[in-house]
Write a protein that holds these residues in place. Structure first.
Motif, PDB file in Angstrom:
ATOM      1  N   PRO A  32     -11.096 -47.555  54.050  1.00 60.21           N
ATOM      2  CA  PRO A  32     -12.333 -48.165  54.547  1.00 60.21           C
ATOM      3  C   PRO A  32     -13.561 -47.601  53.832  1.00 60.21           C
ATOM      4  O   PRO A  32     -13.547 -46.459  53.370  1.00 60.21           O
ATOM      5  CB  PRO A  32     -12.341 -47.778  56.025  1.00 60.21           C
ATOM      6  CG  PRO A  32     -11.517 -46.549  56.096  1.00 60.21           C
ATOM      7  CD  PRO A  32     -10.504 -46.603  55.001  1.00 60.21           C
ATOM      8  N   ALA A  33     -14.584 -48.432  53.746  1.00 65.26           N
ATOM      9  CA  ALA A  33     -15.814 -47.991  53.090  1.00 65.26           C
ATOM     10  C   ALA A  33     -16.505 -46.933  53.954  1.00 65.26           C
ATOM     11  O   ALA A  33     -16.982 -45.922  53.456  1.00 65.26           O
ATOM     12  CB  ALA A  33     -16.729 -49.183  52.862  1.00 65.26           C
ATOM     13  N   ILE A  66      -3.192 -46.238  60.778  1.00 66.90           N
ATOM     14  CA  ILE A  66      -3.203 -45.155  59.786  1.00 66.90           C
ATOM     15  C   ILE A  66      -2.693 -45.665  58.441  1.00 66.90           C
ATOM     16  O   ILE A  66      -3.304 -45.419  57.393  1.00 66.90           O
ATOM     17  CB  ILE A  66      -2.369 -43.949  60.290  1.00 66.90           C
ATOM     18  CG1 ILE A  66      -3.120 -43.266  61.428  1.00 66.90           C
ATOM     19  CG2 ILE A  66      -2.116 -42.967  59.160  1.00 66.90           C
ATOM     20  CD1 ILE A  66      -2.312 -42.253  62.197  1.00 66.90           C
ATOM     21  N   VAL A  67      -1.594 -46.415  58.490  1.00 65.89           N
ATOM     22  CA  VAL A  67      -1.063 -46.981  57.239  1.00 65.89           C
ATOM     23  C   VAL A  67      -2.118 -47.865  56.595  1.00 65.89           C
ATOM     24  O   VAL A  67      -2.358 -47.804  55.390  1.00 65.89           O
ATOM     25  CB  VAL A  67       0.233 -47.776  57.521  1.00 65.89           C
ATOM     26  CG1 VAL A  67       0.690 -48.512  56.273  1.00 65.89           C
ATOM     27  CG2 VAL A  67       1.317 -46.840  58.016  1.00 65.89           C
ATOM     28  N   ILE A 125     -12.917 -44.774  62.039  1.00 67.69           N
ATOM     29  CA  ILE A 125     -12.426 -43.939  63.144  1.00 67.69           C
ATOM     30  C   ILE A 125     -12.750 -44.610  64.485  1.00 67.69           C
ATOM     31  O   ILE A 125     -11.923 -44.679  65.387  1.00 67.69           O
ATOM     32  CB  ILE A 125     -13.031 -42.521  63.066  1.00 67.69           C
ATOM     33  CG1 ILE A 125     -12.443 -41.802  61.858  1.00 67.69           C
ATOM     34  CG2 ILE A 125     -12.733 -41.728  64.340  1.00 67.69           C
ATOM     35  CD1 ILE A 125     -13.095 -40.472  61.539  1.00 67.69           C
ATOM     36  N   GLY A 126     -13.958 -45.140  64.561  1.00 69.84           N
ATOM     37  CA  GLY A 126     -14.351 -45.872  65.772  1.00 69.84           C
ATOM     38  C   GLY A 126     -13.408 -47.022  66.038  1.00 69.84           C
ATOM     39  O   GLY A 126     -12.921 -47.196  67.160  1.00 69.84           O
ATOM     40  N   GLU A 127     -13.120 -47.778  64.999  1.00 68.27           N
ATOM     41  CA  GLU A 127     -12.226 -48.933  65.156  1.00 68.27           C
ATOM     42  C   GLU A 127     -10.828 -48.492  65.567  1.00 68.27           C
ATOM     43  O   GLU A 127     -10.152 -49.161  66.340  1.00 68.27           O
ATOM     44  CB  GLU A 127     -12.153 -49.734  63.852  1.00 68.27           C
ATOM     45  CG  GLU A 127     -13.366 -50.638  63.666  1.00 68.27           C
ATOM     46  CD  GLU A 127     -13.379 -51.281  62.295  1.00 68.27           C
ATOM     47  OE1 GLU A 127     -12.384 -51.145  61.563  1.00 68.27           O
ATOM     48  OE2 GLU A 127     -14.394 -51.914  61.971  1.00 68.27           O
TER      49      GLU A 127
END
Lengths: 110, 335
Positions: B110-111, B102-103, B117-119
């Protein structure tokens, strides 16, 4: 509530399980192979599952109570089990215990 | 006859190599006897063999009766502590990775949000699997090689005097405290390992993050990484001892103090290294217009004080914790 017959047969099975080793030892004063032992026990009204008996025989042998040897009978090799010297001692002590237990149990339930 | 071979194989493949041949021979002679009994001298039909094998029962059950060793990974006696440790580890790993990620999102947006979110979930799941695997492996090994030798003795020699005293209320250590400690240590290990550049001064302009000035020199931190991990592992060890012992006593007090002193030595080695601090810290901060120009002391002096003060602060914290632990230990050991 479970069926009463089912309950009884379950409990009888448990009771019988405790007597299994003594029944087996009682027949091994003379060498027997596994299947002849099953038949002998059955003749005397003791039901034993072959799948239970064979592993049990091996375990008793590992504990030094039984000895075994492969012998040729009716042209087929069979493994004969018999009481070792330790086994004979164990068996006679077990018999004493059994008689005591029977006496106590009879006192209790009569 | 083929059915018999298949049955015998199904049993013996589940047995240790050295017993296989013997049991196979015996099993075959048993099956022969059963056929003889059933069919006499007539050749057996498939139907007869089927009935006989059914009577022998499920091959995996038969094999289990032959095998008298434990055929489980983690036994019932160990299972409770296994689940307990597993929960802590899973929580620590999931929380640590989640916070770290999250940090990272906020610092380096992210682009592709969907991909991020997947990552995020992929990282948590793979981390959880790692944690699960390690805890399970350690427990399985101790089950197999150590457990019975150690606790078998304990179990047999148990006597009433072994019953632990009921700890006084303040003497008890809440598991939650220790668990929080472990979770944060894991979190810091993850941050130092993967995103040490995040440890720094966050520069905001108009509520938006413009840059982070790292406190530590990234290169030097990499060299010291093993030492840093050891320091946090010591802290985890300390919390684990608290969890296991569960109450303050002299042993725990002394162990805590000893671990703290070792940690302190490592911290001194680490933070007195002249290169560990970001040598460009002051220049980088000065280059930003957001630094107030009316500071009484120069940033240089301030930075010097902070770096010197830092080690003093750590020393103070660790020594205080040691003294408090020993005092608690003594207090609850004397009745």
């Amino acid at each position: 509530m479970a069926d009463i017959n089912e309950l009884v047969s379950g409990l009888v099975l448990e009771l019988r399980r405790g007597t299994l080793i003594l029944s087996v030892l009682s027949q091994l004063g003379t060498p027997q192979y596994g299947y002849s032992l099953v038949q002998k026990l059955e003749e005397n009204g003791i039901q034993i599952d072959v799948g239970t008996l064979y592993p049990l025989l091996r375990r008793l042998e590992k504990q030094g109570i039984l000895e075994s040897s492969w012998e040729l009978a009716d042209t087929r090799p069979r493994r004969y089990y018999f009481l070792s010297n330790t086994g004979k001692e164990v068996y006679s002590r077990m018999c004493d215990e059994w008689h005591k237990m029977v006496a106590s149990m009879n006192n209790l339930i009569d | 006859m083929e059915m018999i071979d298949r049955y015998v194989y199904a049993v013996t493949k589940r047995l240790p190599q050295k017993q296989r041949e013997d049991i196979e021979k015996e099993l075959r002679s048993l099956i022969d006897d059963m056929i003889m009994e059933r069919c006499g001298i007539n050749p057996p039909r498939d139907k007869d063999i089927e009935i006989i094998l059914t009577e022998l029962g499920n091959p995996s059950k038969l094999a289990a009766k032959y095998r008298d060793d434990n055929n489980y990974l983690i036994g019932p006696e160990h299972f409770d502590s296994y689940i307990f440790i597993l929960r802590i580890v899973m929580a620590a790993v999931a929380f640590g990775i989640a916070v770290g990620k999250i940090v990272e999102f906020f610092v380096d947006p992210p682009a592709l949000v969907i991909q991020a979110i997947g990552e995020f979930f992929a990282a948590i799941i793979s981390g959880a699997f790692q944690g699960f695997a390690w805890v399970t492996i350690i427990f399985a090994l101790s089950e197999r090689y150590a457990y019975h030798k150690i606790s078998g003795l304990n179990l047999n020699k148990w006597s009433v005097s072994d019953l632990p005293e009921i700890p006084q209320k303040e003497q008890r250590i809440k598991p939650s405290e220790a668990i929080v400690g472990i979770v944060f240590s894991v979190l810091f290990i993850i941050i130092f390992n993967f995103s040490s550049q995040l440890i720094g001064v966050y520069n905001f302009v108009g509520g938006k993050l413009v840059s982070i000035t790292p406190i530590f020199s990234e290169q030097d931190l990499k060299n010291f990484l093993p030492l840093i991990i050891v320091i946090f592992c010591l802290s985890i060890l300390k919390e684990c001892l608290k969890l296991i012992i569960g109450k303050w006593n002299l042993t725990l007090g002394i162990a805590t103090a000893a671990i703290n002193i070792i940690s302190l030595i490592f911290c001194i080695v680490l933070f007195t290294s002249p290169t560990i601090w970001n040598s460009n810290f002051v220049n980088e901060l000065n280059a930003l217009t957001i630094v107030p120009q009316d500071l009484d002391i120069s940033l240089d002096v301030l930075w010097q004080n902070v770096t010197n003060g830092f080690i003093l602060l750590i020393a103070f914290g660790l020594i205080l914790d040691s003294v408090v632990s020993i005092i608690k230990g003594i207090k609850y050991s004397i009745k």
